[in-house]
Design an enzyme around this catalytic site. Structure first.
Site, PDB file in Angstrom:
ATOM      1  N   PRO A   2       1.378   2.319   0.760  1.00  0.00           N
ATOM      2  CA  PRO A   2       0.291   2.098   1.601  1.00  0.00           C
ATOM      3  C   PRO A   2       0.091   2.459   2.997  1.00  0.00           C
ATOM      4  O   PRO A   2      -0.704   3.246   3.236  1.00  0.00           O
ATOM      5  CB  PRO A   2      -0.163   0.770   1.297  1.00  0.00           C
ATOM      6  CG  PRO A   2       0.127   0.650  -0.115  1.00  0.00           C
ATOM      7  CD  PRO A   2       1.103   1.635  -0.408  1.00  0.00           C
ATOM      8  N   GLU A   3       0.701   1.976   3.934  1.00  0.00           N
ATOM      9  CA  GLU A   3       0.196   2.232   5.287  1.00  0.00           C
ATOM     10  C   GLU A   3       0.731   3.543   5.848  1.00  0.00           C
ATOM     11  O   GLU A   3       1.522   4.222   5.196  1.00  0.00           O
ATOM     12  CB  GLU A   3       0.479   1.032   6.183  1.00  0.00           C
ATOM     13  CG  GLU A   3      -0.100  -0.248   5.584  1.00  0.00           C
ATOM     14  CD  GLU A   3       0.146  -1.489   6.401  1.00  0.00           C
ATOM     15  OE1 GLU A   3      -0.076  -1.448   7.608  1.00  0.00           O
ATOM     16  OE2 GLU A   3       0.545  -2.501   5.821  1.00  0.00           O
ATOM     17  N   LYS A  61      -4.069   7.009   5.919  1.00  0.00           N
ATOM     18  CA  LYS A  61      -3.373   6.748   4.651  1.00  0.00           C
ATOM     19  C   LYS A  61      -3.714   7.783   3.581  1.00  0.00           C
ATOM     20  O   LYS A  61      -3.264   7.655   2.441  1.00  0.00           O
ATOM     21  CB  LYS A  61      -3.733   5.346   4.143  1.00  0.00           C
ATOM     22  CG  LYS A  61      -3.441   4.237   5.147  1.00  0.00           C
ATOM     23  CD  LYS A  61      -4.017   2.912   4.682  1.00  0.00           C
ATOM     24  CE  LYS A  61      -4.106   1.938   5.844  1.00  0.00           C
ATOM     25  NZ  LYS A  61      -4.834   0.708   5.462  1.00  0.00           N
ATOM     26  N   HIS A  95       3.903   4.065 -15.661  1.00  0.00           N
ATOM     27  CA  HIS A  95       2.556   4.231 -15.115  1.00  0.00           C
ATOM     28  C   HIS A  95       2.304   5.656 -14.622  1.00  0.00           C
ATOM     29  O   HIS A  95       1.548   5.856 -13.671  1.00  0.00           O
ATOM     30  CB  HIS A  95       2.323   3.216 -13.997  1.00  0.00           C
ATOM     31  CG  HIS A  95       2.507   1.800 -14.449  1.00  0.00           C
ATOM     32  ND1 HIS A  95       1.666   1.204 -15.353  1.00  0.00           N
ATOM     33  CD2 HIS A  95       3.465   0.879 -14.176  1.00  0.00           C
ATOM     34  CE1 HIS A  95       2.079  -0.032 -15.597  1.00  0.00           C
ATOM     35  NE2 HIS A  95       3.179  -0.244 -14.896  1.00  0.00           N
ATOM     36  N   ARG A 115      -1.405   0.074 -10.445  1.00  0.00           N
ATOM     37  CA  ARG A 115      -2.696  -0.634 -10.407  1.00  0.00           C
ATOM     38  C   ARG A 115      -3.908   0.303 -10.440  1.00  0.00           C
ATOM     39  O   ARG A 115      -5.045  -0.171 -10.468  1.00  0.00           O
ATOM     40  CB  ARG A 115      -2.755  -1.536  -9.170  1.00  0.00           C
ATOM     41  CG  ARG A 115      -1.780  -2.680  -9.274  1.00  0.00           C
ATOM     42  CD  ARG A 115      -1.731  -3.502  -8.008  1.00  0.00           C
ATOM     43  NE  ARG A 115      -2.928  -4.300  -7.819  1.00  0.00           N
ATOM     44  CZ  ARG A 115      -3.142  -5.054  -6.744  1.00  0.00           C
ATOM     45  NH1 ARG A 115      -2.252  -5.094  -5.780  1.00  0.00           N
ATOM     46  NH2 ARG A 115      -4.241  -5.750  -6.629  1.00  0.00           N
ATOM     47  N   ARG A 161     -17.507  -3.128  18.395  1.00  0.00           N
ATOM     48  CA  ARG A 161     -17.747  -3.888  17.174  1.00  0.00           C
ATOM     49  C   ARG A 161     -17.963  -5.353  17.482  1.00  0.00           C
ATOM     50  O   ARG A 161     -17.464  -5.877  18.470  1.00  0.00           O
ATOM     51  CB  ARG A 161     -16.534  -3.744  16.236  1.00  0.00           C
ATOM     52  CG  ARG A 161     -16.443  -2.370  15.596  1.00  0.00           C
ATOM     53  CD  ARG A 161     -17.796  -2.036  15.003  1.00  0.00           C
ATOM     54  NE  ARG A 161     -17.691  -1.074  13.932  1.00  0.00           N
ATOM     55  CZ  ARG A 161     -17.316  -1.399  12.694  1.00  0.00           C
ATOM     56  NH1 ARG A 161     -16.975  -2.620  12.384  1.00  0.00           N
ATOM     57  NH2 ARG A 161     -17.280  -0.482  11.768  1.00  0.00           N
ATOM     58  N   ARG A 271      -6.413 -12.326   1.282  1.00  0.00           N
ATOM     59  CA  ARG A 271      -4.970 -12.136   1.322  1.00  0.00           C
ATOM     60  C   ARG A 271      -4.409 -13.006   2.430  1.00  0.00           C
ATOM     61  O   ARG A 271      -4.870 -14.127   2.576  1.00  0.00           O
ATOM     62  CB  ARG A 271      -4.609 -10.657   1.455  1.00  0.00           C
ATOM     63  CG  ARG A 271      -5.175 -10.011   2.680  1.00  0.00           C
ATOM     64  CD  ARG A 271      -4.876  -8.555   2.695  1.00  0.00           C
ATOM     65  NE  ARG A 271      -5.877  -7.856   1.893  1.00  0.00           N
ATOM     66  CZ  ARG A 271      -5.945  -6.552   1.842  1.00  0.00           C
ATOM     67  NH1 ARG A 271      -5.076  -5.822   2.480  1.00  0.00           N
ATOM     68  NH2 ARG A 271      -6.884  -5.967   1.157  1.00  0.00           N
TER      69      ARG A 271
END
Length: 288
Positions: A2-3, A61, A95, A115, A161, A271
DNA sequence: CCTGACACCTGAGCGC
DNA sequence: TGCGCTCAGGTGTCAG
């Protein structure tokens, strides 16, 4: 994986093991892995056969293989994607989603993804703000490791933001590469609670948390990334060891390295967010 | 426009 | 053992 640091580890592995090689055959073993390739699996495999890979690149990513056909194979690892370089004939992973063979009969490239949130797509390269990018990720902001990353511009974007600071850090259109782990680590370093409103952050605080994100991701990269289990590995299947250096993420109940208070875990966007109750006090006006 | 909730998947770990 | 629940490094889409 991921990151940003974990993706960069993969990119470097791809550059070392598949750049300058010519694809002979591609197999798609699960259609979801190429769902972003609108023209379908046959088009995907057909157009890749006989093409040479010139380079492996990354923004945030996302990573992509630049091809001599002037296109690119854009890849995202999602939550569980892996790029593995394996000898031909090695047993298929449970997988395994896409297999890429090369005309030199050397090791093959495998996209493995439990996944199936990740995927591959063939995409056109386009000029976006001085960078050459797959068109599908034109909206992704530069990441802090990009030589042209503009910290001042990121500070302005974040403060413009009206949201919580952690939501802003995770918004890949403001600054890319930061995910749940490094957001929590950056907030811990900058002594900010995740729910602090962005529009009330003075520029110096916004700059501090963004600089902390850049710093922690650079340190994690040196360690080969963060890995709690076999899901997060480099192209050779090896784990990084930055998990030993985490100060907040996953540290619930353990003493804060700065002040000794027990790190807390709070629900955040389906999460968790980890923080120090003393170093990172909750904002007074926040509902949480 | 901008923001936030939700869907998309599989598997591990836990309490009962 | 087995069931049901919660949780997991992400992001595209859609309603308000």
């Amino acid at each position: 994986m991921p990151e940003l640091p974990e993706v960069e580890v993969v990119r470097a592995g791809l550059e070392a093991h598949v750049a300058h090689r010519t694809i002979s055959k591609v197999e798609v073993l699960h259609p979801r892995a190429i769902r972003r390739h609108v023209l379908g699996a046959e088009d995907f495999t057909g157009r890749l056969a006989g093409v040479r890979i010139d380079a492996a690149r990354r923004r945030g990513k996302y990573l992509w293989l630049e091809l001599d056909s002037a296109e690119a194979v854009l890849a995202h690892l999602g939550m569980s994607g892996q790029m593995l370089v394996q000898p031909e004939g090695a047993p298929d992973e449970k997988h395994l989603r896409v297999r890429v063979r090369f005309d030199d009969e050397g090791p093959e490239l495998r996209f493995v993804d439990q996944r199936t949130f990740g995927g591959l797509a063939l995409d056109e390269l386009a000029e976006v703000d001085g960078a050459r990018l797959p068109s599908a990720i034109a909206h992704i902001a530069r990441d802090p490791m990009d030589p042209a990353f503009d910290l001042g511009a990121a500070v302005r974007a974040l403060r413009s933001r009206r949201t919580e600071v952690k939501r802003a850090l995770l918004d890949q259109t403001l600054v890319s590469g930061v995910g749940n782990i490094y957001a929590d680590e950056a907030l811990w370093r900058a002594k900010l609670h995740w729910a602090r409103p962005t529009d009330k952050l003075v520029a110096a605080r916004a700059e501090a948390v963004l600089a902390a994100a850049a710093e922690v991701m650079a340190e994690a990269l040196v360690a080969g990334g963060t890995s709690f289990d076999a899901l997060y590995v480099n192209v050779n299947g090896e784990s990084g060891y930055f998990d030993r250096s985490l100060d907040a993420y996953g540290q619930e109940g353990l003493p804060c390295r700065r002040c000794g208070s027990a790190i807390r875990r709070e629900p955040f966007m389906n999460r968790s967010s980890y923080s120090c109750p003393r170093c990172q006090p909750r904002p007074r006006t926040s509902s949480r």
